[in-house]
Write a protein that holds these residues in place. Structure first.
Motif, PDB file in Angstrom:
ATOM      1  N   ASP A 179      -5.918  23.891   3.814  1.00  0.00           N
ATOM      2  CA  ASP A 179      -7.114  24.682   3.520  1.00  0.00           C
ATOM      3  C   ASP A 179      -8.345  23.802   3.698  1.00  0.00           C
ATOM      4  N   ASN A 180      -9.525  24.350   3.433  1.00  0.00           N
ATOM      5  CA  ASN A 180     -10.757  23.590   3.694  1.00  0.00           C
ATOM      6  C   ASN A 180     -10.996  22.462   2.696  1.00  0.00           C
ATOM      7  N   LYS A 181     -10.137  22.368   1.661  1.00  0.00           N
ATOM      8  CA  LYS A 181     -10.243  21.264   0.700  1.00  0.00           C
ATOM      9  C   LYS A 181      -9.188  20.185   0.960  1.00  0.00           C
ATOM     10  N   GLY A 182      -8.385  20.372   1.997  1.00  0.00           N
ATOM     11  CA  GLY A 182      -7.351  19.388   2.314  1.00  0.00           C
ATOM     12  C   GLY A 182      -6.076  19.572   1.517  1.00  0.00           C
ATOM     13  N   ILE A 191       0.859  -1.188   0.000  1.00  0.00           N
ATOM     14  CA  ILE A 191       0.000   0.000   0.000  1.00  0.00           C
ATOM     15  C   ILE A 191       0.894   1.236   0.000  1.00  0.00           C
ATOM     16  N   ALA A 192       0.646   2.191  -0.896  1.00  0.00           N
ATOM     17  CA  ALA A 192       1.483   3.392  -0.968  1.00  0.00           C
ATOM     18  C   ALA A 192       1.170   4.355   0.170  1.00  0.00           C
ATOM     19  N   PHE A 193      -0.092   4.665   0.346  1.00  0.00           N
ATOM     20  CA  PHE A 193      -0.434   5.593   1.426  1.00  0.00           C
ATOM     21  C   PHE A 193      -1.864   5.361   1.885  1.00  0.00           C
ATOM     22  N   LYS A 194      -2.081   5.744   3.124  1.00  0.00           N
ATOM     23  CA  LYS A 194      -3.396   5.586   3.732  1.00  0.00           C
ATOM     24  C   LYS A 194      -3.784   6.900   4.383  1.00  0.00           C
ATOM     25  N   LYS A 195      -4.899   7.482   3.946  1.00  0.00           N
ATOM     26  CA  LYS A 195      -5.351   8.752   4.513  1.00  0.00           C
ATOM     27  C   LYS A 195      -6.048   8.511   5.841  1.00  0.00           C
ATOM     28  N   LYS A 196      -5.666   9.343   6.810  1.00  0.00           N
ATOM     29  CA  LYS A 196      -6.270   9.259   8.136  1.00  0.00           C
ATOM     30  C   LYS A 196      -7.020  10.559   8.417  1.00  0.00           C
ATOM     31  N   GLN A 236      -7.878  14.345  10.015  1.00  0.00           N
ATOM     32  CA  GLN A 236      -7.144  15.603  10.204  1.00  0.00           C
ATOM     33  C   GLN A 236      -5.989  15.768   9.202  1.00  0.00           C
ATOM     34  N   ASN A 237      -6.228  15.306   7.956  1.00  0.00           N
ATOM     35  CA  ASN A 237      -5.268  15.447   6.858  1.00  0.00           C
ATOM     36  C   ASN A 237      -3.960  14.690   7.091  1.00  0.00           C
ATOM     37  N   ARG A 238      -3.972  13.713   7.947  1.00  0.00           N
ATOM     38  CA  ARG A 238      -2.759  12.928   8.204  1.00  0.00           C
ATOM     39  C   ARG A 238      -2.694  11.771   7.211  1.00  0.00           C
ATOM     40  N   ILE A 239      -1.481  11.479   6.745  1.00  0.00           N
ATOM     41  CA  ILE A 239      -1.289  10.400   5.768  1.00  0.00           C
ATOM     42  C   ILE A 239      -0.183   9.470   6.252  1.00  0.00           C
ATOM     43  N   ASN A 240      -0.465   8.193   6.241  1.00  0.00           N
ATOM     44  CA  ASN A 240       0.510   7.169   6.622  1.00  0.00           C
ATOM     45  C   ASN A 240       1.104   6.593   5.342  1.00  0.00           C
ATOM     46  N   TRP A 241       2.399   6.838   5.123  1.00  0.00           N
ATOM     47  CA  TRP A 241       3.051   6.385   3.893  1.00  0.00           C
ATOM     48  C   TRP A 241       3.615   4.973   4.055  1.00  0.00           C
ATOM     49  N   PHE A 242       3.308   4.120   3.049  1.00  0.00           N
ATOM     50  CA  PHE A 242       3.754   2.721   3.014  1.00  0.00           C
ATOM     51  C   PHE A 242       3.487   2.044   4.371  1.00  0.00           C
ATOM     52  N   PRO A 243       2.224   2.080   4.826  1.00  0.00           N
ATOM     53  CA  PRO A 243       1.892   1.666   6.193  1.00  0.00           C
ATOM     54  C   PRO A 243       2.211   0.217   6.525  1.00  0.00           C
TER      55      PRO A 243
END
Length: 578
Positions: free
Chosen positions: A427-430, A22-27, A29-36
């Motif tokens: 911003d409000n669109k992430g 998996i390349a990335f997983k969105k969490k 509050q705009n947090r992203i886990n890369w190669f989780p």
């Protein structure tokens, strides 16, 4: 190819203990886990892998100390030193390595490198800070990161005399003085007790960044996404490979001191040249000696390039090995870029004018080592590193705040200062806010400085950077900074600070400004100073200059902690008060 597929493909640039699917997983509050689902060790990528490839005897590092002496270290030397120090840390921490944080108080040097790499090997979250920070500034960083160890290159007696009295720290914080250490060889079985494979999203390092207030922000990077972005940009932007000899004139406490002076070059099996004092490159004899080490990539702060232009004008430093030039920090004015390209390689080559912030972990946009100025003109930051890294719509003649609209693996994982500070970046669109204004011409990005550095005079909107670039075409001027202040009649008025040996260039400056912009942009006052106040990363302290003009009595000593040369502050204040 989808975004996920592209970044999974790029993940193959590095060595994994467990290959991610998996390349990335969105969490939230705009947090992203890369190669989780991936696991790796950055020490293995930078050292162990190169030993396995037969590079034991290859020089990994040339260290140029503050006395301008050069010493070399092979990959085998590094491996032994890192193993010895890792063993020492394991004993010091009594095997309690999980979630342990360390502050490294050191400049770009072999000692700092070994400490950083030992932390990488053991999975210790580290933060490199500048050696010349004031005790109050160090205390702020200790409070934010809450380290278990404080490691310094400064010998114990000197450190105690200079720092301890003003240092506010927890009683359980342990200190290690590298100058006073004697290492013992690791026991053969110690490695069996240590975990060496870590989740991709584990905290790797924190870098502190701050403005004129001196209040630090703790930018935390994880390992997997960071190393992928690092290796991708080293190869694509600089053309870096195992045959490269790289000069990245950066302090270890800057992002470049991590990404392009250390982890990038070593992960590729290249040779990197560390400079304890980057300003030593202004010594012409030393510069020639360093270039004689077959340097192929020369990546310098713009402040140093500008000073070189004033010192070495008319000289040439071309070699058969030098292929790539890069610039970092301040905006690279076209006239300065033209001189740099002509003096060191080829006047037709673009400079790798690196655009990024500490929060991005690696370059997000720049010309590449292959580009010519016919394609990407001087002054531009080129195009994003890949078409899979997108920015918002930016037009030719309308300055727009630049934002990243797609995920980037180099981006920070979190910020130590809390949710409120984190939320400012989105911003409000992430979309990720860069807080810079940009325009685009022929698909090339041009960055015009921070969104609060645009001047509105009599209805004209103009960037401080635009005026500065024109002024820097006057050869006698080394550096300049434009500051604007509100005015009830004009909207805003301009003040100009110059670093030059001349004392009366007013008429030349006014003519340049009138010819390029109009009389509305003529400075209300011009200050001639010996040097502009700068941070250790070479950025001009614009807000500090503005405060010196408007509220000098409100400036505190703690506000000067980020300055390289505090004497300059008092010289400028005296001139303003005249």
């Amino acid at each position: 190819m989808t975004l996920n597929q592209f970044w999974l493909k790029q993940s193959k640039l590095i060595v994994w203990d467990k290959t991610p699917k998996i390349a990335f997983k969105k969490k939230s509050q705009n947090r992203i886990n890369w190669f989780p689902d991936g696991k790796l060790n950055i020490f293995k990528n930078c050292i162990t892998n190169n030993l396995a490839l037969g590079l034991k005897k290859k020089i990994a590092i040339y260290n140029v100390d503050k006395y301008k002496k050069i010493k070399s270290y092979t990959y085998e030397n590094l491996n032994e030193s890192i193993n010895n120090f890792s063993f020492f840390l394991v004993r010091m921490l009594k095997h309690k390595l999980n979630n342990t944080k360390i502050i490294i108080h050191g400049s770009a040097s072999i000692e700092t490198t070994v400490t950083m790499m030992a932390c990488a090997k053991l999975g210790l979250h580290f933060s490199v800070i500048f050696e010349d920070l004031a005790p109050e500034a160090i205390s702020k960083r200790i409070k934010l990161i809450k380290p278990a160890l404080f490691i310094t290159r400064i010998e114990k007696k000197k450190f105690e005399k200079k720092f301890f009295r003003g240092l506010n720290y927890r009683n359980n914080l342990k200190f290690i003085f590298l100058k006073n250490l004697k290492f013992s060889k690791p026991k053969s079985n110690y490695s069996k007790l240590i975990k060496y494979s870590f989740k991709s999203d584990k905290d790797f390092f924190t870098l502190f960044t701050s403005g004129t207030t001196g209040n630090p922000k703790g930018i935390v990077h994880s390992s997997g996404g960071y190393l992928v972005a690092t290796k991708l940009t080293c190869q694509k932007q600089f053309g870096m490979n195992k045959d490269s000899v790289v000069v990245t004139a950066s302090n270890a406490g800057w992002l470049n001191g991590h990404t392009y002076a250390l982890f990038g070059p070593l992960s590729l099996g290249a040779t990197t040249i560390l400079l304890e004092d980057p300003m030593s490159l202004l010594d012409e004899d030393l510069l020639k000696k360093i270039l004689g080490l077959k340097v192929s990539i020369l990546y310098l702060p713009v402040t140093i390039i500008r000073l070189m232009k004033s010192l070495f004008n008319g000289k040439s430093f071309k070699t058969n090995y030098l292929k790539t030039l890069g610039s970092m920090g301040e905006h690279l004015a076209p006239s300065v870029a033209e001189w740099f390209a002509k003096t060191f390689t080829n006047k037709n080559n673009a400079i790798v004018n690196a655009y990024y912030q500490t929060e991005n972990g690696a370059i997000i946009s720049s010309p590449t080592f292959k580009d010519k100025i016919s394609k990407i003109p001087h002054g531009s930051v080129g195009r994003t590193v890949t078409k899979y890294l997108k920015v918002n719509s930016v037009k030719k003649n309308i300055k727009t705040e630049l934002k990243l609209t797609t995920p980037w693996p180099g981006n920070m994982k979190r910020i130590l200062n809390g949710k409120k500070e984190w939320d400012k970046y989105w911003d409000n669109k992430g979309n990720f806010r860069m807080f810079d204004l940009a325009t685009k011409k022929n698909n090339n990005l041009f960055v015009h400085g921070r969104n609060d550095d645009v001047i509105n005079i009599r209805g004209h909107r103009i960037g401080c950077e635009e005026i500065e670039s024109i002024i820097l075409t006057i050869k006698k001027i080394f550096e300049c900074c434009v500051i604007s202040l509100p005015d009830k009649f004009e909207g805003e008025i301009v003040y100009l600070f110059l670093s030059t040996k001349e004392k009366n260039l007013d008429s030349q400056i006014k003519k340049k400004i009138v010819d390029n912009f109009g009389s509305f942009a003529i400075p209300s006052k011009i200050f001639y100073v010996n040097e502009l106040p700068k941070t250790r990363s070479g950025k001009i302290l614009r807000k500090l200059l503005r405060n010196m003009l408007t509220k000098p009595n409100a400036i505190k000593k703690s506000d000067l902690n980020v300055m390289v040369n505090k004497k300059i502050f008092y010289q400028i204040i005296n001139q303003i008060k005249k």
